[in-house]
Design a protein around this motif. Structure first.
Motif, PDB file in Angstrom:
ATOM      1  N   MET A   1      -3.860  -1.814 -24.975  1.00 31.11           N
ATOM      2  CA  MET A   1      -4.596  -0.723 -25.548  1.00 31.11           C
ATOM      3  C   MET A   1      -4.746   0.257 -24.415  1.00 31.11           C
ATOM      4  N   MET A   2      -5.129  -0.149 -23.267  1.00 35.63           N
ATOM      5  CA  MET A   2      -5.070   0.745 -22.225  1.00 35.63           C
ATOM      6  C   MET A   2      -3.888   1.626 -21.936  1.00 35.63           C
ATOM      7  N   GLU A   3      -2.741   1.150 -22.070  1.00 36.14           N
ATOM      8  CA  GLU A   3      -1.821   2.186 -21.773  1.00 36.14           C
ATOM      9  C   GLU A   3      -1.654   3.075 -23.114  1.00 36.14           C
ATOM     10  N   THR A   4      -2.033   2.681 -24.161  1.00 37.72           N
ATOM     11  CA  THR A   4      -1.621   3.442 -25.402  1.00 37.72           C
ATOM     12  C   THR A   4      -2.726   4.770 -25.217  1.00 37.72           C
ATOM     13  N   VAL A   5      -4.059   4.318 -24.612  1.00 41.25           N
ATOM     14  CA  VAL A   5      -4.994   5.352 -24.272  1.00 41.25           C
ATOM     15  C   VAL A   5      -4.481   6.436 -23.111  1.00 41.25           C
ATOM     16  N   LEU A   6      -3.889   5.608 -22.169  1.00 35.50           N
ATOM     17  CA  LEU A   6      -3.530   6.711 -21.132  1.00 35.50           C
ATOM     18  C   LEU A   6      -2.207   7.694 -21.730  1.00 35.50           C
ATOM     19  N   GLU A   7      -1.384   7.082 -22.380  1.00 32.94           N
ATOM     20  CA  GLU A   7      -0.382   7.830 -22.818  1.00 32.94           C
ATOM     21  C   GLU A   7      -0.936   9.134 -23.938  1.00 32.94           C
ATOM     22  N   ILE A   8      -2.068   8.712 -24.824  1.00 39.17           N
ATOM     23  CA  ILE A   8      -2.795   9.643 -25.490  1.00 39.17           C
ATOM     24  C   ILE A   8      -3.330  10.527 -24.608  1.00 39.17           C
ATOM     25  N   LEU A   9      -4.153  10.287 -23.623  1.00 39.22           N
ATOM     26  CA  LEU A   9      -4.555  11.201 -22.751  1.00 39.22           C
ATOM     27  C   LEU A   9      -3.649  12.257 -22.116  1.00 39.22           C
ATOM     28  N   ALA A  10      -2.344  11.645 -21.687  1.00 39.56           N
ATOM     29  CA  ALA A  10      -1.344  12.346 -21.153  1.00 39.56           C
ATOM     30  C   ALA A  10      -0.887  13.346 -21.892  1.00 39.56           C
ATOM     31  N   LYS A  11      -0.830  13.147 -23.329  1.00 37.75           N
ATOM     32  CA  LYS A  11      -0.287  14.301 -24.142  1.00 37.75           C
ATOM     33  C   LYS A  11      -1.320  15.259 -24.278  1.00 37.75           C
ATOM     34  N   VAL A  12      -2.328  14.948 -24.319  1.00 33.94           N
ATOM     35  CA  VAL A  12      -3.628  15.891 -24.482  1.00 33.94           C
ATOM     36  C   VAL A  12      -3.619  16.790 -23.343  1.00 33.94           C
ATOM     37  N   LYS A  13      -3.536  16.153 -22.180  1.00 31.66           N
ATOM     38  CA  LYS A  13      -3.745  16.790 -20.899  1.00 31.66           C
ATOM     39  C   LYS A  13      -2.733  16.339 -19.616  1.00 31.66           C
ATOM     40  N   PRO A  14      -1.699  16.956 -19.825  1.00 33.75           N
ATOM     41  CA  PRO A  14      -0.622  16.255 -18.822  1.00 33.75           C
ATOM     42  C   PRO A  14      -0.882  16.714 -17.208  1.00 33.75           C
ATOM     43  N   ASN A  15      -0.474  16.081 -16.455  1.00 37.96           N
ATOM     44  CA  ASN A  15      -0.859  16.365 -15.178  1.00 37.96           C
ATOM     45  C   ASN A  15      -2.051  16.053 -14.499  1.00 37.96           C
ATOM     46  N   VAL A  16      -3.007  15.023 -15.226  1.00 36.12           N
ATOM     47  CA  VAL A  16      -4.290  14.602 -14.591  1.00 36.12           C
ATOM     48  C   VAL A  16      -4.184  12.992 -14.344  1.00 36.12           C
ATOM     49  N   ASP A  17      -4.425  12.656 -13.410  1.00 35.78           N
ATOM     50  CA  ASP A  17      -4.424  11.126 -12.971  1.00 35.78           C
ATOM     51  C   ASP A  17      -5.763  10.395 -13.717  1.00 35.78           C
ATOM     52  N   PHE A  18      -5.601  10.430 -14.913  1.00 36.28           N
ATOM     53  CA  PHE A  18      -6.568   9.623 -15.919  1.00 36.28           C
ATOM     54  C   PHE A  18      -7.089   8.114 -15.277  1.00 36.28           C
ATOM     55  N   LYS A  19      -6.085   7.380 -14.931  1.00 33.74           N
ATOM     56  CA  LYS A  19      -6.062   6.045 -14.794  1.00 33.74           C
ATOM     57  C   LYS A  19      -7.104   6.026 -13.424  1.00 33.74           C
ATOM     58  N   ASN A  20      -7.135   7.011 -12.623  1.00 28.18           N
ATOM     59  CA  ASN A  20      -8.069   6.779 -11.486  1.00 28.18           C
ATOM     60  C   ASN A  20      -9.229   7.861 -11.538  1.00 28.18           C
ATOM     61  N   ALA A  21      -9.374   8.354 -12.603  1.00 31.44           N
ATOM     62  CA  ALA A  21     -10.595   9.157 -12.775  1.00 31.44           C
ATOM     63  C   ALA A  21     -11.878   8.473 -13.258  1.00 31.44           C
ATOM     64  N   THR A  22     -13.070   8.760 -12.749  1.00 31.41           N
ATOM     65  CA  THR A  22     -14.079   8.185 -12.835  1.00 31.41           C
ATOM     66  C   THR A  22     -15.132   8.963 -13.534  1.00 31.41           C
ATOM     67  N   ALA A  23     -14.958  10.387 -13.832  1.00 33.17           N
ATOM     68  CA  ALA A  23     -15.751  11.182 -14.495  1.00 33.17           C
ATOM     69  C   ALA A  23     -14.930  12.137 -15.191  1.00 33.17           C
ATOM     70  N   ILE A  24     -14.306  11.774 -16.287  1.00 30.39           N
ATOM     71  CA  ILE A  24     -13.257  12.726 -16.835  1.00 30.39           C
ATOM     72  C   ILE A  24     -14.194  13.956 -17.520  1.00 30.39           C
ATOM     73  N   VAL A  25     -15.107  13.366 -18.152  1.00 28.45           N
ATOM     74  CA  VAL A  25     -15.968  14.605 -18.646  1.00 28.45           C
ATOM     75  C   VAL A  25     -16.587  15.445 -17.722  1.00 28.45           C
ATOM     76  N   ASP A  26     -17.432  14.749 -17.043  1.00 30.59           N
ATOM     77  CA  ASP A  26     -18.350  15.221 -16.055  1.00 30.59           C
ATOM     78  C   ASP A  26     -17.695  16.243 -14.976  1.00 30.59           C
ATOM     79  N   ASP A  27     -16.517  15.754 -14.489  1.00 24.12           N
ATOM     80  CA  ASP A  27     -15.596  16.530 -13.613  1.00 24.12           C
ATOM     81  C   ASP A  27     -14.821  17.663 -14.407  1.00 24.12           C
ATOM     82  N   GLY A  28     -14.993  17.795 -15.688  1.00 22.57           N
ATOM     83  CA  GLY A  28     -14.490  18.994 -16.310  1.00 22.57           C
ATOM     84  C   GLY A  28     -12.809  18.752 -16.511  1.00 22.57           C
TER      85      GLY A  28
END
Length: 77
Positions: A1-28
């Motif tokens: 499931m983790m990989e699927t969520v990462l793929e969806i995030l990459a579709k929504v916002k490419p070029n962001v390292d979501f895997k290592n992000a700790t404050a996706i919303v708080d950091d904008g």
């Protein structure tokens, strides 16, 4: 499931390292329109319904938090 969520995030916002992000919303990293797209993709992919009450930063600040929310909503179904 983790990989699927990462793929969806990459579709929504490419070029962001979501895997290592700790404050996706708080950091904008995702704005409100990105969240709307993400919610739609998650709802479709996992056949869940993310409610308005689930739209809090704690559920979206990390990939782990998103996965936990999806798993909880799948269990409720």
């Amino acid at each position: 499931m983790m990989e699927t969520v990462l793929e969806i995030l990459a579709k929504v916002k490419p070029n962001v390292d979501f895997k290592n992000a700790t404050a996706i919303v708080d950091d904008g990293l995702l704005d409100s329109m990105d969240i709307v797209m993400l919610v739609g993709e998650l709802n479709d992919e996992f056949d869940i319904e993310i409610q308005v009450t689930d739209l809090v930063p704690e559920n979206f600040n990390t990939v782990d938090a998103i996965v936990k929310m999806v798993e909880r909503l799948e269990d409720e179904d």
